[in-house]
Design a protein around this motif. Structure first.
Motif, PDB file in Angstrom:
ATOM      1  N   GLY A  19       0.813  -1.100  -0.082  1.00 29.63           N
ATOM      2  CA  GLY A  19      -0.065   0.002  -0.116  1.00 29.63           C
ATOM      3  C   GLY A  19       0.753   1.372  -0.102  1.00 29.63           C
ATOM      4  O   GLY A  19       0.245   2.529  -0.071  1.00 29.63           O
ATOM      5  N   TYR A  20       2.239   1.274  -0.134  1.00 28.97           N
ATOM      6  CA  TYR A  20       3.104   2.283  -0.397  1.00 28.97           C
ATOM      7  C   TYR A  20       2.645   3.058  -1.609  1.00 28.97           C
ATOM      8  O   TYR A  20       2.597   2.375  -2.524  1.00 28.97           O
ATOM      9  CB  TYR A  20       4.474   2.054  -0.215  1.00 28.97           C
ATOM     10  CG  TYR A  20       4.842   1.318   1.343  1.00 28.97           C
ATOM     11  CD1 TYR A  20       4.977   2.212   2.357  1.00 28.97           C
ATOM     12  CD2 TYR A  20       5.508   0.120   1.314  1.00 28.97           C
ATOM     13  CE1 TYR A  20       5.267   1.802   3.550  1.00 28.97           C
ATOM     14  CE2 TYR A  20       5.983  -0.242   2.751  1.00 28.97           C
ATOM     15  CZ  TYR A  20       5.748   0.589   3.720  1.00 28.97           C
ATOM     16  OH  TYR A  20       6.270   0.004   5.089  1.00 28.97           O
ATOM     17  N   THR A  21       2.547   4.264  -1.377  1.00 29.97           N
ATOM     18  CA  THR A  21       2.025   4.973  -2.648  1.00 29.97           C
ATOM     19  C   THR A  21       2.717   6.138  -2.961  1.00 29.97           C
ATOM     20  O   THR A  21       3.242   7.022  -2.071  1.00 29.97           O
ATOM     21  CB  THR A  21       0.467   5.351  -2.295  1.00 29.97           C
ATOM     22  OG1 THR A  21      -0.394   4.387  -1.995  1.00 29.97           O
ATOM     23  CG2 THR A  21      -0.236   5.926  -3.648  1.00 29.97           C
ATOM     24  N   TYR A  22       3.038   6.353  -4.286  1.00 30.83           N
ATOM     25  CA  TYR A  22       3.586   7.482  -4.765  1.00 30.83           C
ATOM     26  C   TYR A  22       2.736   8.220  -5.792  1.00 30.83           C
ATOM     27  O   TYR A  22       2.009   7.561  -6.527  1.00 30.83           O
ATOM     28  CB  TYR A  22       4.979   7.264  -5.571  1.00 30.83           C
ATOM     29  CG  TYR A  22       5.432   8.293  -6.282  1.00 30.83           C
ATOM     30  CD1 TYR A  22       6.216   9.581  -5.509  1.00 30.83           C
ATOM     31  CD2 TYR A  22       5.285   8.918  -7.629  1.00 30.83           C
ATOM     32  CE1 TYR A  22       6.926  10.615  -6.253  1.00 30.83           C
ATOM     33  CE2 TYR A  22       5.683  10.196  -8.109  1.00 30.83           C
ATOM     34  CZ  TYR A  22       6.437  10.822  -7.488  1.00 30.83           C
ATOM     35  OH  TYR A  22       6.725  11.902  -7.980  1.00 30.83           O
ATOM     36  N   THR A  23       2.353   9.474  -5.378  1.00 27.28           N
ATOM     37  CA  THR A  23       1.431  10.352  -6.249  1.00 27.28           C
ATOM     38  C   THR A  23       2.112  11.274  -6.942  1.00 27.28           C
ATOM     39  O   THR A  23       2.873  12.158  -6.615  1.00 27.28           O
ATOM     40  CB  THR A  23       0.388  10.920  -5.330  1.00 27.28           C
ATOM     41  OG1 THR A  23      -0.448   9.885  -4.522  1.00 27.28           O
ATOM     42  CG2 THR A  23      -0.722  11.587  -6.078  1.00 27.28           C
ATOM     43  N   PHE A  24       2.070  11.211  -8.376  1.00 28.12           N
ATOM     44  CA  PHE A  24       2.518  12.357  -8.935  1.00 28.12           C
ATOM     45  C   PHE A  24       2.152  13.718  -9.017  1.00 28.12           C
ATOM     46  O   PHE A  24       0.969  13.909  -8.810  1.00 28.12           O
ATOM     47  CB  PHE A  24       2.470  12.050 -10.613  1.00 28.12           C
ATOM     48  CG  PHE A  24       3.205  10.766 -11.021  1.00 28.12           C
ATOM     49  CD1 PHE A  24       4.676  10.786 -11.409  1.00 28.12           C
ATOM     50  CD2 PHE A  24       2.686   9.547 -11.047  1.00 28.12           C
ATOM     51  CE1 PHE A  24       5.414   9.952 -11.750  1.00 28.12           C
ATOM     52  CE2 PHE A  24       3.207   8.618 -11.323  1.00 28.12           C
ATOM     53  CZ  PHE A  24       4.823   8.663 -11.796  1.00 28.12           C
ATOM     54  N   GLY A  25       2.885  14.784  -8.970  1.00 22.33           N
ATOM     55  CA  GLY A  25       2.722  16.079  -8.620  1.00 22.33           C
ATOM     56  C   GLY A  25       2.312  16.874 -10.019  1.00 22.33           C
ATOM     57  O   GLY A  25       2.290  16.240 -11.047  1.00 22.33           O
ATOM     58  N   PRO A  26       1.891  18.153  -9.850  1.00 22.49           N
ATOM     59  CA  PRO A  26       1.416  18.852 -10.987  1.00 22.49           C
ATOM     60  C   PRO A  26       2.428  18.977 -12.319  1.00 22.49           C
ATOM     61  O   PRO A  26       1.823  19.233 -13.332  1.00 22.49           O
ATOM     62  CB  PRO A  26       1.249  20.220 -10.240  1.00 22.49           C
ATOM     63  CG  PRO A  26       1.756  20.172  -9.230  1.00 22.49           C
ATOM     64  CD  PRO A  26       2.088  18.991  -8.659  1.00 22.49           C
ATOM     65  N   ASP A  27       3.642  18.787 -12.027  1.00 22.39           N
ATOM     66  CA  ASP A  27       4.487  19.140 -13.076  1.00 22.39           C
ATOM     67  C   ASP A  27       4.867  17.703 -13.858  1.00 22.39           C
ATOM     68  O   ASP A  27       5.606  17.706 -15.035  1.00 22.39           O
ATOM     69  CB  ASP A  27       6.016  19.392 -12.562  1.00 22.39           C
ATOM     70  CG  ASP A  27       5.887  20.843 -11.935  1.00 22.39           C
ATOM     71  OD1 ASP A  27       4.732  21.624 -12.222  1.00 22.39           O
ATOM     72  OD2 ASP A  27       6.440  21.216 -10.907  1.00 22.39           O
ATOM     73  N   ALA A  28       4.388  16.770 -13.303  1.00 21.69           N
ATOM     74  CA  ALA A  28       4.493  15.558 -14.323  1.00 21.69           C
ATOM     75  C   ALA A  28       3.843  14.923 -15.180  1.00 21.69           C
ATOM     76  O   ALA A  28       2.451  14.883 -15.343  1.00 21.69           O
ATOM     77  CB  ALA A  28       4.151  14.256 -13.304  1.00 21.69           C
ATOM     78  N   VAL A  29       4.260  15.484 -16.644  1.00 24.38           N
ATOM     79  CA  VAL A  29       3.789  15.324 -18.022  1.00 24.38           C
ATOM     80  C   VAL A  29       4.726  14.128 -18.658  1.00 24.38           C
ATOM     81  O   VAL A  29       5.718  14.494 -18.603  1.00 24.38           O
ATOM     82  CB  VAL A  29       3.848  16.476 -18.638  1.00 24.38           C
ATOM     83  CG1 VAL A  29       2.898  16.315 -19.932  1.00 24.38           C
ATOM     84  CG2 VAL A  29       2.697  17.365 -17.910  1.00 24.38           C
ATOM     85  N   LEU A  30       3.996  13.167 -19.211  1.00 24.29           N
ATOM     86  CA  LEU A  30       4.791  12.104 -19.765  1.00 24.29           C
ATOM     87  C   LEU A  30       4.539  12.432 -21.553  1.00 24.29           C
ATOM     88  O   LEU A  30       3.362  12.141 -22.015  1.00 24.29           O
ATOM     89  CB  LEU A  30       4.349  11.018 -19.427  1.00 24.29           C
ATOM     90  CG  LEU A  30       5.500   9.493 -19.790  1.00 24.29           C
ATOM     91  CD1 LEU A  30       6.618   9.843 -19.252  1.00 24.29           C
ATOM     92  CD2 LEU A  30       4.659   8.426 -19.004  1.00 24.29           C
ATOM     93  N   GLY A  31       5.490  12.872 -21.955  1.00 25.95           N
ATOM     94  CA  GLY A  31       5.476  13.058 -23.358  1.00 25.95           C
ATOM     95  C   GLY A  31       5.298  11.865 -24.350  1.00 25.95           C
ATOM     96  O   GLY A  31       5.164  10.541 -23.903  1.00 25.95           O
TER      97      GLY A  31
END
Ligand code: CA
Ligand code: CA
Length: 142
Positions: free
Chosen positions: A69-81
């Protein structure tokens, strides 16, 4: 008016063989050398994801989670081209367009078995990747 059956079938058929828009491509779960929890060792542990589409995908509020259940949540700057890959490393560091850092001081990916889950900003499961072997150091998810 009733839709012809063939049209109805076409409308409701799920594209079962289609790749998800973002795929988990690799889990490197046993970082090189003895696991002493140094930041270098923590960052030797990572997962990679890839945008399989021809459009940029905004990853804000997308999440990667393990079996515990360890979770990483992407922030507002994360855009994948389009077609781009991103590596999420377990330890600390400064994010770049191709590398994100979880910022943890402990490992996430168990050395014997675990499951990586990728969820979008609505919490829908987009992809998962499981492994069950301590003989390898990583798992290619494709
Ligand atoms: Ca190791
Ligand atoms: Ca784990």
């Amino acid at each position: 008016m009733l839709l012809p059956l063939t049209l109805l079938a076409a409308l409701t058929a799920a594209p079962s063989s289609a790749a998800p828009p973002v795929q988990l491509t690799k889990v490197y779960y046993d970082s090189p050398g003895v696991d002493r929890r140094s930041n270098t060792s923590l960052n030797g542990e990572y997962v990679t994801i890839r945008n399989t589409t021809r459009k940029p995908i905004d990853l804000e509020h997308w999440a990667i989670k393990d079996m515990t259940g360890y979770t990483y949540t992407f922030g507002p700057d994360a855009v994948l081209g389009p077609g781009k890959q991103l590596t999420l490393r377990t330890g600390q560091g400064s994010d770049t367009p191709s590398t994100a850092y979880w910022g943890r001081r402990a490992y996430v990916w168990n050395n014997d078995k675990d499951i990586a889950y990728l969820r979008d900003s609505d919490g829908r499961l987009i992809d998962s990747c499981s492994y069950n072997s301590s003989r390898a150091d990583y798992r290619n998810c494709l």
